[in-house]
Design an enzyme around this catalytic site. Structure first.
Site, short mmCIF file in Angstrom:
data_model
loop_
_atom_site.label_atom_id
_atom_site.label_comp_id
_atom_site.label_asym_id
_atom_site.label_seq_id
_atom_site.Cartn_x
_atom_site.Cartn_y
_atom_site.Cartn_z
CG ASP A 170 31.81 52.17 35.77
OD1 ASP A 170 32.88 51.82 36.38
OD2 ASP A 170 31.87 51.81 34.55
CG ASN A 224 33.89 45.72 42.94
OD1 ASN A 224 33.06 46.49 43.33
ND2 ASN A 224 34.28 45.79 41.59
#
Length: 254
Positions: free
Chosen positions: A29, A77
């Site tokens: 991340d 995503n």
């Protein structure tokens, strides 16, 4: 920098005194925030993130960690902008092709598997996924799982559907279902069932629908740095924390 290198070497020596974890998972991340902090396009952050992933794989092989699972692209995503998804899939295709030719993969006999709803991926990415898995299917020393179009809840739903089909067909009885039955139908079959350490960068302290079954009893290690800034020191600290948990406190620690 010299002090950091000395510290890194001392950490490495300390960690190598004890057995390594069998399965380490990464939530990589912070790529986008890394780029935005520097006034760079988002895709540059993903590029640097891919370079860091290559480096981290090298660290894992150095410690002889049997299985690594990396969260590269989640089902959530797909909500990102078309431009970002196009750039991401171009980068993913490029990096997967590099793995096919990577001498480390073949020298160390690393079996690579893609975990997730691969039917949601663009056709060009699916093709290279097939080529990569075929090229490494006979390897059995190390395992690399790359989570693409992955969602943990969906993985469990898919596994349960497979089990229910077996019950419907009379192949198993409901009372015989246990955890190993579910694990037969998870997305991978190469030491993927149980995670020892989950490492998340970027400062967030949540699992984001990643490996909910596999991380039940793992050590979660949250690191404030963005993924492209993740250091070997950070990695070794996570491994050392797991070793302390499993083998007791390590002496001469820093």
């Amino acid at each position: 920098m010299i002090i950091h290198k000395i510290y890194e070497l001392k950490l490495l020596k300390e960690v190598k005194r004890f057995p390594p974890p069998k399965h380490v998972a990464f939530i990589m991340d912070g790529n986008r925030r890394y780029a935005k902090k520097r006034g760079l396009p988002v895709y540059i952050g993903h590029f640097f993130g891919s370079k860091k992933a290559e480096e981290v794989l090298k660290w894992c092989l150095e410690l002889k960690i049997k299985t690594v699972t990396a969260y590269a692209f989640s089902t959530e995503n797909f909500r990102r902008s078309e431009e970002e998804k196009i750039n991401l899939f171009k980068l993913i295709e490029k990096e997967l092709r590099k793995l096919i030719e990577d001498k480390r993969i073949h020298k160390n006999r690393v079996r690579v598997r893609i975990v997730g709803k691969r039917e949601l991926l663009p056709e060009n990415v699916r093709r290279v996924v097939h080529e990569l898995e075929e090229a490494t299917k006979d390897y059995d020393r190390y395992n690399l799982n790359i989570a693409l179009a992955y969602g943990g809840r969906q993985e469990l739903v898919d596994a349960i559907r497979c089990v229910l089909k077996l019950v419907e067909d009379g192949k198993i009885k409901p009372e015989s279902i246990d955890h190993s039955t579910i694990e037969r139908f998870l997305y991978s079959d190469n030491g993927y069932e149980s995670v020892d350490i989950l490492i998340r960068t970027g400062g967030e302290q949540r699992l984001s629908n990643f490996l909910p079954w596999q991380t039940t009893n793992c050590l979660a290690y949250f690191c404030d740095v963005y993924w492209p800034e993740f250091r070997k020191i950070d990695f070794l600290r996570a491994v050392r924390m797991w070793q302390r948990r499993v083998f007791g406190r390590v002496r001469n620690s820093f």
